[in-house]
Design a protein around this motif. Structure first.
Motif, PDB file in Angstrom:
ATOM      1  N   ALA A  23      16.144  37.319 -19.766  1.00 43.63           N
ATOM      2  CA  ALA A  23      15.764  37.618 -20.597  1.00 43.63           C
ATOM      3  C   ALA A  23      16.687  39.067 -21.078  1.00 43.63           C
ATOM      4  CB  ALA A  23      14.738  37.684 -21.427  1.00 43.63           C
ATOM      5  N   GLU A  24      17.146  39.581 -21.944  1.00 39.47           N
ATOM      6  CA  GLU A  24      17.276  40.797 -22.708  1.00 39.47           C
ATOM      7  C   GLU A  24      16.882  41.338 -23.636  1.00 39.47           C
ATOM      8  OE1 GLU A  24      21.514  41.178 -24.452  1.00 39.47           O
ATOM      9  OE2 GLU A  24      22.517  40.406 -21.953  1.00 39.47           O
ATOM     10  N   ARG A  25      16.142  42.705 -22.758  1.00 40.76           N
ATOM     11  CA  ARG A  25      15.059  43.060 -23.890  1.00 40.76           C
ATOM     12  C   ARG A  25      14.768  44.759 -23.059  1.00 40.76           C
ATOM     13  NH1 ARG A  25      11.831  40.221 -19.703  1.00 40.76           N
ATOM     14  NH2 ARG A  25      10.513  40.967 -18.369  1.00 40.76           N
ATOM     15  N   LEU A  26      14.305  45.426 -23.951  1.00 37.70           N
ATOM     16  CA  LEU A  26      13.735  46.922 -23.669  1.00 37.70           C
ATOM     17  C   LEU A  26      12.454  46.616 -22.561  1.00 37.70           C
ATOM     18  CD1 LEU A  26      14.489  48.685 -27.109  1.00 37.70           C
ATOM     19  CD2 LEU A  26      16.285  48.352 -24.952  1.00 37.70           C
ATOM     20  N   GLU A  27      12.187  47.562 -21.570  1.00 40.55           N
ATOM     21  CA  GLU A  27      11.128  47.610 -20.994  1.00 40.55           C
ATOM     22  C   GLU A  27      10.111  48.793 -21.552  1.00 40.55           C
ATOM     23  OE1 GLU A  27       9.612  45.682 -18.030  1.00 40.55           O
ATOM     24  OE2 GLU A  27      10.535  44.168 -19.426  1.00 40.55           O
ATOM     25  N   GLY A  28      11.186  49.692 -22.067  1.00 38.96           N
ATOM     26  CA  GLY A  28      10.063  50.449 -22.653  1.00 38.96           C
ATOM     27  C   GLY A  28      10.341  52.346 -21.052  1.00 38.96           C
ATOM     28  N   VAL A  29      10.056  52.882 -21.921  1.00 38.88           N
ATOM     29  CA  VAL A  29      10.614  54.191 -21.395  1.00 38.88           C
ATOM     30  C   VAL A  29       9.605  54.529 -20.195  1.00 38.88           C
ATOM     31  CG1 VAL A  29      10.279  56.939 -21.522  1.00 38.88           C
ATOM     32  CG2 VAL A  29      10.497  55.517 -23.550  1.00 38.88           C
ATOM     33  N   GLN A  30      10.406  54.977 -18.622  1.00 37.07           N
ATOM     34  CA  GLN A  30       9.357  55.364 -17.437  1.00 37.07           C
ATOM     35  C   GLN A  30      10.257  56.005 -16.810  1.00 37.07           C
ATOM     36  OE1 GLN A  30      10.511  51.612 -15.443  1.00 37.07           O
ATOM     37  NE2 GLN A  30       8.381  50.563 -15.844  1.00 37.07           N
ATOM     38  N   GLY A  31       9.181  57.079 -17.071  1.00 34.69           N
ATOM     39  CA  GLY A  31      10.059  58.453 -16.321  1.00 34.69           C
ATOM     40  C   GLY A  31      10.872  59.340 -17.905  1.00 34.69           C
ATOM     41  N   GLU A  32      11.669  59.399 -17.132  1.00 32.55           N
ATOM     42  CA  GLU A  32      13.095  59.944 -18.533  1.00 32.55           C
ATOM     43  C   GLU A  32      13.737  58.804 -18.718  1.00 32.55           C
ATOM     44  OE1 GLU A  32      13.832  63.645 -17.307  1.00 32.55           O
ATOM     45  OE2 GLU A  32      11.966  65.122 -18.172  1.00 32.55           O
ATOM     46  N   GLN A  33      13.976  57.767 -18.941  1.00 34.32           N
ATOM     47  CA  GLN A  33      14.850  56.764 -19.166  1.00 34.32           C
ATOM     48  C   GLN A  33      14.227  55.784 -19.832  1.00 34.32           C
ATOM     49  OE1 GLN A  33      15.528  55.878 -14.794  1.00 34.32           O
ATOM     50  NE2 GLN A  33      17.670  56.919 -14.955  1.00 34.32           N
ATOM     51  N   LEU A  34      15.211  55.192 -20.600  1.00 33.47           N
ATOM     52  CA  LEU A  34      14.549  53.731 -21.486  1.00 33.47           C
ATOM     53  C   LEU A  34      15.364  52.520 -20.126  1.00 33.47           C
ATOM     54  CD1 LEU A  34      14.066  52.583 -23.312  1.00 33.47           C
ATOM     55  CD2 LEU A  34      15.839  52.781 -24.206  1.00 33.47           C
ATOM     56  N   ARG A  35      14.170  52.301 -19.950  1.00 38.99           N
ATOM     57  CA  ARG A  35      14.771  50.170 -18.680  1.00 38.99           C
ATOM     58  C   ARG A  35      15.316  49.583 -19.921  1.00 38.99           C
ATOM     59  NH1 ARG A  35      12.793  50.064 -13.077  1.00 38.99           N
ATOM     60  NH2 ARG A  35      13.570  47.848 -13.196  1.00 38.99           N
ATOM     61  N   VAL A  36      16.109  48.817 -19.487  1.00 43.07           N
ATOM     62  CA  VAL A  36      16.424  47.729 -20.182  1.00 43.07           C
ATOM     63  C   VAL A  36      16.740  46.570 -19.473  1.00 43.07           C
ATOM     64  CG1 VAL A  36      18.387  47.258 -21.734  1.00 43.07           C
ATOM     65  CG2 VAL A  36      17.731  49.424 -21.977  1.00 43.07           C
ATOM     66  N   ARG A  37      17.036  45.593 -20.254  1.00 43.47           N
ATOM     67  CA  ARG A  37      17.144  44.164 -18.226  1.00 43.47           C
ATOM     68  C   ARG A  37      17.959  43.575 -19.104  1.00 43.47           C
ATOM     69  NH1 ARG A  37      13.379  43.310 -14.515  1.00 43.47           N
ATOM     70  NH2 ARG A  37      11.338  44.887 -14.796  1.00 43.47           N
ATOM     71  N   LEU A  38      18.914  43.247 -19.190  1.00 45.49           N
ATOM     72  CA  LEU A  38      20.208  42.606 -19.099  1.00 45.49           C
ATOM     73  C   LEU A  38      19.977  40.680 -18.363  1.00 45.49           C
ATOM     74  CD1 LEU A  38      22.404  44.946 -19.457  1.00 45.49           C
ATOM     75  CD2 LEU A  38      21.580  44.389 -20.879  1.00 45.49           C
ATOM     76  N   THR A  39      20.792  39.676 -19.034  1.00 42.61           N
ATOM     77  CA  THR A  39      20.913  38.870 -18.211  1.00 42.61           C
ATOM     78  C   THR A  39      22.120  38.714 -17.641  1.00 42.61           C
ATOM     79  OG1 THR A  39      22.091  37.434 -20.217  1.00 42.61           O
ATOM     80  CG2 THR A  39      19.672  36.921 -20.036  1.00 42.61           C
ATOM     81  N   ALA A  40      23.359  39.415 -17.895  1.00 41.74           N
ATOM     82  CA  ALA A  40      24.322  39.498 -17.112  1.00 41.74           C
ATOM     83  C   ALA A  40      24.801  40.486 -15.831  1.00 41.74           C
ATOM     84  CB  ALA A  40      25.638  40.427 -18.188  1.00 41.74           C
ATOM     85  N   PRO A  41      25.616  39.524 -15.139  1.00 35.70           N
ATOM     86  CA  PRO A  41      25.354  40.456 -13.289  1.00 35.70           C
ATOM     87  C   PRO A  41      26.321  41.292 -13.329  1.00 35.70           C
ATOM     88  CG  PRO A  41      27.392  38.912 -13.904  1.00 35.70           C
ATOM     89  CD  PRO A  41      26.567  38.456 -15.004  1.00 35.70           C
ATOM     90  N   PRO A  42      25.594  42.487 -12.474  1.00 35.13           N
ATOM     91  CA  PRO A  42      26.737  43.471 -12.875  1.00 35.13           C
ATOM     92  C   PRO A  42      28.409  43.416 -11.573  1.00 35.13           C
ATOM     93  CG  PRO A  42      25.196  43.325 -10.575  1.00 35.13           C
ATOM     94  CD  PRO A  42      24.621  42.896 -11.189  1.00 35.13           C
ATOM     95  N   VAL A  43      29.405  42.673 -12.491  1.00 41.40           N
ATOM     96  CA  VAL A  43      30.335  42.176 -12.079  1.00 41.40           C
ATOM     97  C   VAL A  43      30.866  41.913 -12.627  1.00 41.40           C
ATOM     98  CG1 VAL A  43      31.736  40.364 -10.570  1.00 41.40           C
ATOM     99  CG2 VAL A  43      29.152  40.152 -10.456  1.00 41.40           C
ATOM    100  N   ASP A  44      32.173  43.248 -12.339  1.00 40.76           N
ATOM    101  CA  ASP A  44      33.358  43.470 -13.130  1.00 40.76           C
ATOM    102  C   ASP A  44      33.154  43.810 -14.713  1.00 40.76           C
ATOM    103  OD1 ASP A  44      35.403  42.633 -11.439  1.00 40.76           O
ATOM    104  OD2 ASP A  44      34.787  40.140 -11.876  1.00 40.76           O
ATOM    105  N   GLY A  45      32.327  45.192 -14.835  1.00 42.04           N
ATOM    106  CA  GLY A  45      31.971  45.391 -15.869  1.00 42.04           C
ATOM    107  C   GLY A  45      30.962  44.275 -16.709  1.00 42.04           C
ATOM    108  N   ALA A  46      30.312  43.166 -16.359  1.00 37.89           N
ATOM    109  CA  ALA A  46      29.583  42.245 -17.388  1.00 37.89           C
ATOM    110  C   ALA A  46      28.344  43.368 -17.733  1.00 37.89           C
ATOM    111  CB  ALA A  46      29.795  41.064 -16.631  1.00 37.89           C
ATOM    112  N   ALA A  47      27.630  44.168 -16.621  1.00 37.77           N
ATOM    113  CA  ALA A  47      26.800  44.253 -16.940  1.00 37.77           C
ATOM    114  C   ALA A  47      26.963  45.779 -18.364  1.00 37.77           C
ATOM    115  CB  ALA A  47      26.082  44.711 -16.192  1.00 37.77           C
ATOM    116  N   ASN A  48      27.927  46.110 -17.997  1.00 37.06           N
ATOM    117  CA  ASN A  48      28.043  47.098 -18.967  1.00 37.06           C
ATOM    118  C   ASN A  48      28.542  46.751 -20.546  1.00 37.06           C
ATOM    119  OD1 ASN A  48      27.311  49.395 -17.214  1.00 37.06           O
ATOM    120  ND2 ASN A  48      30.109  49.625 -16.441  1.00 37.06           N
TER     121      ASN A  48
END
Length: 101
Positions: A23-48
């Motif tokens: 699912a697409e959701r925010l996971e909260g802050v870990q260290g100095e980054q906000l963690r984001v979960r996305l359903t799209a694959p990291p192919v051809d810019g789909a995740a971006n």
């Protein structure tokens, strides 16, 4: 750099993106980054594209106001969000002030 940083005309937001999640959701802050979960694959810019669309929708701004500043080819990204303050972004994303740095 903290999770959020004010810059001329907007905000820089540090992210750690997890593609191919259930699912697409925010996971909260870990260290100095906000963690984001996305359903799209990291192919051809789909995740971006999914990342930009998800954050624009979450922030309530048009997609054209959110851009990738660095990290287009990796999981760690810095996004530029135009015409918002760090406080507005933190409120919309549910980030506590002590986590913004």
């Amino acid at each position: 750099m903290a999770v959020l940083r004010a810059v001329d005309g907007g905000v820089l937001l540090r992210l750690r993106v997890q593609p191919r999640s259930r699912a697409e959701r925010l996971e909260g802050v870990q260290g100095e980054q906000l963690r984001v979960r996305l359903t799209a694959p990291p192919v051809d810019g789909a995740a971006n594209a999914a990342c930009l669309a998800f954050l624009a929708k979450t922030l309530g701004v048009s997609r054209s106001r959110v851009r990738i500043r660095t990290g287009a080819k990796g999981r760690d990204k810095v996004l530029y969000i135009a015409d918002l303050t760090p406080e507005q972004v933190a409120l919309a994303l549910g980030i506590a002030e002590d986590e913004t740095g």
